[in-house]
Enzyme design. Structure first.
Site, PDB file in Angstrom:
ATOM      1  N   SER A 125       3.455  37.179  27.333  1.00  9.37           N
ATOM      2  CA  SER A 125       2.470  36.518  26.450  1.00  9.37           C
ATOM      3  C   SER A 125       1.161  36.213  27.188  1.00  9.37           C
ATOM      4  O   SER A 125       0.081  36.294  26.596  1.00  9.37           O
ATOM      5  CB  SER A 125       3.052  35.246  25.815  1.00  9.37           C
ATOM      6  OG  SER A 125       3.227  34.234  26.774  1.00  9.37           O
ATOM      7  N   ASN A 128      -2.291  34.576  40.278  1.00  6.56           N
ATOM      8  CA  ASN A 128      -0.962  34.275  39.731  1.00  6.56           C
ATOM      9  C   ASN A 128      -1.057  33.048  38.847  1.00  6.56           C
ATOM     10  O   ASN A 128      -1.835  32.144  39.121  1.00  6.56           O
ATOM     11  CB  ASN A 128       0.012  33.997  40.888  1.00  6.56           C
ATOM     12  CG  ASN A 128       1.415  33.674  40.396  1.00  6.56           C
ATOM     13  OD1 ASN A 128       1.925  34.311  39.467  1.00  6.56           O
ATOM     14  ND2 ASN A 128       2.054  32.674  40.986  1.00  6.56           N
ATOM     15  N   HIS A 157       1.306  29.916  37.523  1.00  4.39           N
ATOM     16  CA  HIS A 157       2.576  29.252  37.827  1.00  4.39           C
ATOM     17  C   HIS A 157       2.715  28.019  36.934  1.00  4.39           C
ATOM     18  O   HIS A 157       1.769  27.231  36.813  1.00  4.39           O
ATOM     19  CB  HIS A 157       2.602  28.841  39.312  1.00  4.39           C
ATOM     20  CG  HIS A 157       3.905  28.228  39.699  1.00  4.39           C
ATOM     21  ND1 HIS A 157       5.055  28.979  39.874  1.00  4.39           N
ATOM     22  CD2 HIS A 157       4.254  26.939  39.904  1.00  4.39           C
ATOM     23  CE1 HIS A 157       6.047  28.158  40.185  1.00  4.39           C
ATOM     24  NE2 HIS A 157       5.598  26.926  40.219  1.00  4.39           N
ATOM     25  N   VAL A 182       4.874  32.015  49.076  1.00  2.99           N
ATOM     26  CA  VAL A 182       5.138  31.964  47.638  1.00  2.99           C
ATOM     27  C   VAL A 182       4.518  30.722  46.988  1.00  2.99           C
ATOM     28  O   VAL A 182       4.686  29.597  47.484  1.00  2.99           O
ATOM     29  CB  VAL A 182       6.672  31.971  47.383  1.00  2.99           C
ATOM     30  CG1 VAL A 182       6.971  31.889  45.883  1.00  2.99           C
ATOM     31  CG2 VAL A 182       7.282  33.224  47.968  1.00  2.99           C
TER      32      VAL A 182
HETATM   33  C1  GAR Z   1       4.924  31.759  32.115  1.00  8.20           C
HETATM   34  O1  GAR Z   1       5.234  30.444  31.743  1.00  8.20           O
HETATM   35  C2  GAR Z   1       4.439  31.804  33.554  1.00  8.20           C
HETATM   36  O2  GAR Z   1       3.694  30.688  33.935  1.00  8.20           O
HETATM   37  C3  GAR Z   1       5.744  31.839  34.303  1.00  8.20           C
HETATM   38  O3  GAR Z   1       6.595  32.662  33.543  1.00  8.20           O
HETATM   39  C4  GAR Z   1       6.203  32.595  32.163  1.00  8.20           C
HETATM   40  C5  GAR Z   1       5.976  34.012  31.689  1.00  8.20           C
HETATM   41  O4  GAR Z   1       5.724  34.051  30.310  1.00  8.20           O
HETATM   42  N1  GAR Z   1       5.558  32.336  35.624  1.00  8.20           N
HETATM   43  C6  GAR Z   1       6.338  32.006  36.640  1.00  8.20           C
HETATM   44  O5  GAR Z   1       7.268  31.247  36.551  1.00  8.20           O
HETATM   45  C7  GAR Z   1       5.955  32.639  37.957  1.00  8.20           C
HETATM   46  N2  GAR Z   1       6.521  31.933  39.047  1.00  8.20           N
HETATM   47  P1  GAR Z   1       5.001  35.311  29.680  1.00  8.20           P
HETATM   48  O6  GAR Z   1       5.782  36.543  30.156  1.00  8.20           O
HETATM   49  O7  GAR Z   1       5.158  35.125  28.195  1.00  8.20           O
HETATM   50  O8  GAR Z   1       3.588  35.324  30.136  1.00  8.20           O
END
Ligand code: GAR
Length: 204
Positions: free
Chosen positions: A19, A114, A116, A151
């Site tokens: 998304s 990135n 997070h 990380v």
């Molecule tokens: C999002 O909430 C993003 O911040 C998180 O994964 C989700 C992905 O949603 N990222 C992490 O946790 C990275 N460490 P999406 O695929 O719908 O964008």
């Protein structure tokens, strides 16, 4: 107005839903003078839902499943080749759940951003919503930062904040935060590509 600048070629890395990737692609495609253009979507999961959206929107994709350690080396090598072929200027990690190697980051040698789902430097890693609740935090949020070899570390480019109300659940926090992540990432990418040096803070 004459367009003197070259749009930067953006690659977005995803592992699943995508998304945040959709938000970035829609933003770049909807604004004629956006400093970036979506050139490539990369995934470590050939079944990632986000790939369908990318293909429908005519953004090229490259996907290779990573199941064991050797696969990661191959994934990184092949991805570097494709990034070079497509003349990619910047990578946006958007829900990409693998840790890129030091070698990959060094070989690419251009910025990698990135997103997070926590207010870094708090809650690096996984299960950020549960951990923020468990710690009794009153605020929570998401961060966009430039990555380094460590990380979830690196210069912070923007943050979005939410309050944690009594009896909130991790699912509620995730649902509240996700649309705000989209807004944050879009704004940060624009400013970063414009090289404005402006950082983004949104308080909701
Ligand atoms: C999002 O909430 C993003 O911040 C998180 O994964 C989700 C992905 O949603 N990222 C992490 O946790 C990275 N460490 P999406 O695929 O719908 O964008």
């Amino acid at each position: 107005m004459t367009n003197f600048y070259r749009k930067k070629n953006v690659a977005i890395f995803i592992s699943g839903r995508g998304s945040n990737m959709m938000a970035l692609i829609n933003d770049m495609k909807s604004e004629k003078y956006h400093p970036g253009q979506p050139k490539l979507v990369v995934s470590d999961n050939t079944k990632a839902d986000g790939l369908v959206f990318a293909e429908k929107n005519l953004v090229e994709t490259f996907a290779l499943d990573i199941e064991k350690m050797e696969d990661k080396l191959i994934f990184e090598e092949k991805t570097l080749q494709v990034l070079k072929e497509k003349n990619i200027d910047i990578i946006c990690l958007a829900g990409f759940m693998k840790i890129l190697s030091e070698k990959f980051i060094k070989s690419f040698s251009k910025p990698i951003l990135n997103i997070h789902p926590s207010l870094l430097p708090s809650f690096k890693g996984l299960n950020t919503h549960q951990r923020a609740l468990k710690a009794g935090c009153l605020i929570h949020g998401a961060t966009v930062h430039q990555i380094t070899n460590k990380v979830d570390e690196g210069p912070i480019l923007g943050q979005t904040l939410i309050d944690i109300t009594k009896n909130s659940t991790a699912k509620q926090l995730e649902e509240k935060l996700l649309p705000l992540e989209h807004l944050l990432y879009k704004k940060v990418l624009r400013e970063f590509l414009k090289e404005s040096g402006k950082k983004i803070l949104t308080i909701n």
